[in-house]
Design a protein around this motif. Structure first.
Motif, PDB file in Angstrom:
ATOM      1  N   HIS A 195       0.838  -1.189   0.000  1.00  0.00           N
ATOM      2  CA  HIS A 195       0.000   0.000   0.000  1.00  0.00           C
ATOM      3  C   HIS A 195       0.877   1.244   0.000  1.00  0.00           C
ATOM      4  O   HIS A 195       1.772   1.383   0.840  1.00  0.00           O
ATOM      5  N   ALA A 196       0.604   2.148  -0.905  1.00  0.00           N
ATOM      6  CA  ALA A 196       1.391   3.374  -1.008  1.00  0.00           C
ATOM      7  C   ALA A 196       1.335   4.183   0.287  1.00  0.00           C
ATOM      8  O   ALA A 196       2.340   4.768   0.707  1.00  0.00           O
ATOM      9  N   ALA A 197       0.168   4.225   0.939  1.00  0.00           N
ATOM     10  CA  ALA A 197       0.031   5.011   2.165  1.00  0.00           C
ATOM     11  C   ALA A 197       0.923   4.467   3.274  1.00  0.00           C
ATOM     12  O   ALA A 197       1.431   5.234   4.103  1.00  0.00           O
ATOM     13  N   PHE A 198       1.123   3.149   3.316  1.00  0.00           N
ATOM     14  CA  PHE A 198       2.021   2.566   4.315  1.00  0.00           C
ATOM     15  C   PHE A 198       3.479   2.806   3.931  1.00  0.00           C
ATOM     16  O   PHE A 198       4.319   3.083   4.798  1.00  0.00           O
ATOM     17  N   ARG A 199       3.795   2.733   2.649  1.00  0.00           N
ATOM     18  CA  ARG A 199       5.172   2.990   2.220  1.00  0.00           C
ATOM     19  C   ARG A 199       5.588   4.417   2.529  1.00  0.00           C
ATOM     20  O   ARG A 199       6.769   4.679   2.772  1.00  0.00           O
ATOM     21  N   ARG A 200       4.637   5.348   2.532  1.00  0.00           N
ATOM     22  CA  ARG A 200       4.959   6.733   2.902  1.00  0.00           C
ATOM     23  C   ARG A 200       5.494   6.789   4.331  1.00  0.00           C
ATOM     24  O   ARG A 200       6.372   7.599   4.646  1.00  0.00           O
ATOM     25  N   ILE A 201       4.949   5.941   5.206  1.00  0.00           N
ATOM     26  CA  ILE A 201       5.440   5.896   6.592  1.00  0.00           C
ATOM     27  C   ILE A 201       6.860   5.345   6.623  1.00  0.00           C
ATOM     28  O   ILE A 201       7.750   5.894   7.285  1.00  0.00           O
ATOM     29  N   LEU A 202       7.099   4.251   5.906  1.00  0.00           N
ATOM     30  CA  LEU A 202       8.444   3.677   5.866  1.00  0.00           C
ATOM     31  C   LEU A 202       9.452   4.652   5.260  1.00  0.00           C
ATOM     32  O   LEU A 202      10.622   4.688   5.668  1.00  0.00           O
ATOM     33  N   ASP A 203       9.003   5.452   4.310  1.00  0.00           N
ATOM     34  CA  ASP A 203       9.904   6.386   3.632  1.00  0.00           C
ATOM     35  C   ASP A 203      10.401   7.507   4.537  1.00  0.00           C
ATOM     36  O   ASP A 203      11.319   8.244   4.166  1.00  0.00           O
ATOM     37  N   THR A 204       9.799   7.665   5.722  1.00  0.00           N
ATOM     38  CA  THR A 204      10.312   8.650   6.668  1.00  0.00           C
ATOM     39  C   THR A 204      11.613   8.182   7.317  1.00  0.00           C
ATOM     40  O   THR A 204      12.270   8.958   8.011  1.00  0.00           O
ATOM     41  N   GLY A 205      11.956   6.908   7.115  1.00  0.00           N
ATOM     42  CA  GLY A 205      13.183   6.366   7.685  1.00  0.00           C
ATOM     43  C   GLY A 205      12.966   5.280   8.714  1.00  0.00           C
ATOM     44  O   GLY A 205      13.939   4.737   9.260  1.00  0.00           O
ATOM     45  N   LEU A 206      11.702   4.929   8.973  1.00  0.00           N
ATOM     46  CA  LEU A 206      11.441   3.852   9.928  1.00  0.00           C
ATOM     47  C   LEU A 206      11.771   2.490   9.326  1.00  0.00           C
ATOM     48  O   LEU A 206      11.667   2.292   8.114  1.00  0.00           O
ATOM     49  N   HIS A 207      12.142   1.562  10.192  1.00  0.00           N
ATOM     50  CA  HIS A 207      12.452   0.197   9.796  1.00  0.00           C
ATOM     51  C   HIS A 207      11.358  -0.734  10.295  1.00  0.00           C
ATOM     52  O   HIS A 207      10.869  -0.577  11.420  1.00  0.00           O
ATOM     53  N   ASP A 208      10.982  -1.702   9.472  1.00  0.00           N
ATOM     54  CA  ASP A 208       9.998  -2.706   9.862  1.00  0.00           C
ATOM     55  C   ASP A 208      10.719  -3.844  10.570  1.00  0.00           C
ATOM     56  O   ASP A 208      11.581  -4.502   9.982  1.00  0.00           O
ATOM     57  N   ALA A 209      10.368  -4.083  11.848  1.00  0.00           N
ATOM     58  CA  ALA A 209      11.078  -5.087  12.646  1.00  0.00           C
ATOM     59  C   ALA A 209      10.991  -6.473  12.025  1.00  0.00           C
ATOM     60  O   ALA A 209      11.966  -7.235  12.034  1.00  0.00           O
ATOM     61  N   ALA A 210       9.818  -6.845  11.494  1.00  0.00           N
ATOM     62  CA  ALA A 210       9.677  -8.171  10.893  1.00  0.00           C
ATOM     63  C   ALA A 210      10.593  -8.314   9.690  1.00  0.00           C
ATOM     64  O   ALA A 210      11.183  -9.374   9.475  1.00  0.00           O
ATOM     65  N   ARG A 211      10.720  -7.261   8.912  1.00  0.00           N
ATOM     66  CA  ARG A 211      11.615  -7.326   7.755  1.00  0.00           C
ATOM     67  C   ARG A 211      13.061  -7.489   8.200  1.00  0.00           C
ATOM     68  O   ARG A 211      13.811  -8.298   7.638  1.00  0.00           O
ATOM     69  N   LEU A 212      13.481  -6.737   9.217  1.00  0.00           N
ATOM     70  CA  LEU A 212      14.856  -6.842   9.692  1.00  0.00           C
ATOM     71  C   LEU A 212      15.172  -8.236  10.207  1.00  0.00           C
ATOM     72  O   LEU A 212      16.317  -8.677  10.174  1.00  0.00           O
ATOM     73  N   ALA A 213      14.121  -8.940  10.687  1.00  0.00           N
ATOM     74  CA  ALA A 213      14.310 -10.302  11.198  1.00  0.00           C
ATOM     75  C   ALA A 213      14.084 -11.367  10.130  1.00  0.00           C
ATOM     76  O   ALA A 213      14.116 -12.563  10.429  1.00  0.00           O
ATOM     77  N   GLY A 214      13.835 -10.935   8.884  1.00  0.00           N
ATOM     78  CA  GLY A 214      13.672 -11.882   7.792  1.00  0.00           C
ATOM     79  C   GLY A 214      12.274 -12.407   7.594  1.00  0.00           C
ATOM     80  O   GLY A 214      12.081 -13.425   6.925  1.00  0.00           O
ATOM     81  N   HIS A 215      11.267 -11.708   8.127  1.00  0.00           N
ATOM     82  CA  HIS A 215       9.877 -12.165   8.015  1.00  0.00           C
ATOM     83  C   HIS A 215       9.013 -11.118   7.320  1.00  0.00           C
ATOM     84  O   HIS A 215       7.880 -10.868   7.732  1.00  0.00           O
ATOM     85  N   ASP A 216       9.518 -10.516   6.268  1.00  0.00           N
ATOM     86  CA  ASP A 216       8.829  -9.390   5.645  1.00  0.00           C
ATOM     87  C   ASP A 216       7.527  -9.783   4.973  1.00  0.00           C
ATOM     88  O   ASP A 216       6.663  -8.926   4.754  1.00  0.00           O
ATOM     89  N   ARG A 217       7.326 -11.058   4.647  1.00  0.00           N
ATOM     90  CA  ARG A 217       6.084 -11.478   4.002  1.00  0.00           C
ATOM     91  C   ARG A 217       5.280 -12.459   4.850  1.00  0.00           C
ATOM     92  O   ARG A 217       4.331 -13.061   4.353  1.00  0.00           O
ATOM     93  N   ALA A 218       5.627 -12.608   6.127  1.00  0.00           N
ATOM     94  CA  ALA A 218       4.858 -13.505   6.994  1.00  0.00           C
ATOM     95  C   ALA A 218       3.478 -12.897   7.236  1.00  0.00           C
ATOM     96  O   ALA A 218       3.380 -11.795   7.763  1.00  0.00           O
ATOM     97  N   PRO A 219       2.385 -13.584   6.871  1.00  0.00           N
ATOM     98  CA  PRO A 219       1.045 -13.001   7.052  1.00  0.00           C
ATOM     99  C   PRO A 219       0.665 -12.902   8.533  1.00  0.00           C
ATOM    100  O   PRO A 219       1.005 -13.770   9.331  1.00  0.00           O
ATOM    101  N   SER A 220      -0.044 -11.839   8.860  1.00  0.00           N
ATOM    102  CA  SER A 220      -0.555 -11.699  10.227  1.00  0.00           C
ATOM    103  C   SER A 220      -2.079 -11.691  10.269  1.00  0.00           C
ATOM    104  O   SER A 220      -2.665 -11.816  11.341  1.00  0.00           O
ATOM    105  N   TRP A 221      -2.722 -11.561   9.121  1.00  0.00           N
ATOM    106  CA  TRP A 221      -4.187 -11.498   9.057  1.00  0.00           C
ATOM    107  C   TRP A 221      -4.656 -12.016   7.696  1.00  0.00           C
ATOM    108  O   TRP A 221      -3.979 -11.771   6.694  1.00  0.00           O
ATOM    109  N   PRO A 222      -5.779 -12.732   7.639  1.00  0.00           N
ATOM    110  CA  PRO A 222      -6.549 -13.280   8.764  1.00  0.00           C
ATOM    111  C   PRO A 222      -5.876 -14.527   9.323  1.00  0.00           C
ATOM    112  O   PRO A 222      -5.468 -15.404   8.560  1.00  0.00           O
ATOM    113  N   SER A 223      -5.776 -14.601  10.640  1.00  0.00           N
ATOM    114  CA  SER A 223      -4.978 -15.654  11.263  1.00  0.00           C
ATOM    115  C   SER A 223      -5.523 -17.047  10.995  1.00  0.00           C
ATOM    116  O   SER A 223      -4.792 -18.027  11.074  1.00  0.00           O
ATOM    117  N   ARG A 224      -6.814 -17.147  10.660  1.00  0.00           N
ATOM    118  CA  ARG A 224      -7.401 -18.464  10.441  1.00  0.00           C
ATOM    119  C   ARG A 224      -6.899 -19.111   9.158  1.00  0.00           C
ATOM    120  O   ARG A 224      -7.083 -20.307   8.952  1.00  0.00           O
TER     121      ARG A 224
END
Length: 310
Positions: A236-265
């Motif tokens: 989503h472009a709106a979420f990438r705008r947040i990352l573009d401020t310089g924040l790091h995604d913890a799951a990505r840094l740990a190697g889980h950038d595509r691990a789904p979190s929803w829907p958990s079922r």
């Protein structure tokens, strides 16, 4: 007939892919489909197979191009890298959407087992969730900052560290903020829970993510942890705008950038990663894990982080 079906499939996938390339979330149904962008490989692959069976060579070329672009965009997005300053504090962060409070008992059990130092809770219903957390976890987490509400509106941050209240982010659902005093170091905390991008509400979703982006971009003079259910993925472009401020995604840094979190079922077989812990450049990540909790359609995210001096 096979070529006609293949063309329809490729046209639909190409429309969503074009929005990803153009860096826009566009309008319904694009934001909803972008959440599952990697899974569009399935209809694209079917279209390619049909084009081959029908000997529609233009469709074959089209299908190969679409598949290649989808594969490219499934790669991780955002910044990485290690902080340059010395480590000054290590602690654990957990975020969980408990689905109107129904997953509260499972969350309490997970908190007792994982022993996080900071807990971000979304959809903390005043009766089903907040009362239970006060009763069961107040001794271990004497500090809290929240927005009381019923159903999805309530949210709370629980902390072992002293908290100073922050202004929070105005939104339909609670997004409280605080300053945590972590072993003598101030850390800004912001809980994220923007409105979901359901039809008729995409503009609100985009606006509230924009407000979170403003928090991320603001120089508050202290490291930042922005965590919760963003109702958005890296596609989503709106979420990438947040990352573009310089924040790091913890799951990505740990190697889980595509691990789904929803829907958990349906995870990990199918889903989208919309629950995140985003960190300023002052943090490194040693571990990140997604936990399946009973009673909620979101998986919780646990991250072990280290704060580095500036």
């Amino acid at each position: 007939m096979t070529a006609w079906v293949a063309g329809l499939l490729l046209a639909g996938v190409s429309a969503v892919l074009a929005c990803r390339i153009a860096d826009t979330d566009a309008v319904t149904p694009v934001p909803q489909l972008l959440a599952f962008l990697p899974w569009l490989l399935a209809p694209a692959g079917l279209a390619l197979l049909l084009a081959l069976l029908g000997r529609w060579w233009t469709g074959v070329v089209w299908g190969v191009l679409v598949m290649a672009l989808l594969a490219w965009f499934t790669g991780p997005y955002g910044k990485d890298g290690e902080p340059t300053g010395p480590p000054v504090a290590s602690f654990r962060v957990l975020t969980s959407n408990v689905e109107f409070g129904h997953g509260t008992d499972a969350l309490v059990a997970a908190v007792r087992e994982e022993r996080p130092d900071l807990v971000f809770v979304q959809e903390c219903d005043a009766v089903r969730c907040d009362r239970v957390l006060r009763r069961e976890l107040s001794a271990a987490y004497p500090y809290r900052q929240g927005v009381e509400g019923f159903g999805a509106a309530g949210s709370v941050v629980l902390s072992r560290f002293p908290l100073t209240p922050g202004p929070g982010v105005p939104a339909r659902m609670g997004m409280p903020a605080a300053i945590a005093h972590v072993y003598g170091h101030a850390v800004r905390l912001q809980l994220a829970h923007p409105a979901p991008p359901v039809p008729g509400q995409v503009a609100v979703w985009r606006q509230e993510l924009g407000r979170l982006r403003d928090v991320a971009a603001a120089d508050g003079g202290a490291p930042l942890i922005l965590a919760g259910d963003f109702n958005a993925s890296q596609d989503h472009a709106a979420f990438r705008r947040i990352l573009d401020t310089g924040l790091h995604d913890a799951a990505r840094l740990a190697g889980h950038d595509r691990a789904p979190s929803w829907p958990s079922r349906t995870t990990p077989a199918f889903g989208a990663q919309i629950d995140h812990v985003l960190l300023s450049k002052d943090f490194s990540v040693t571990r990140a894990r997604f936990l399946t909790l009973a009673g909620t359609d979101h998986r919780a995210l646990v991250t072990d982080v280290t704060l580095h001096g500036r």
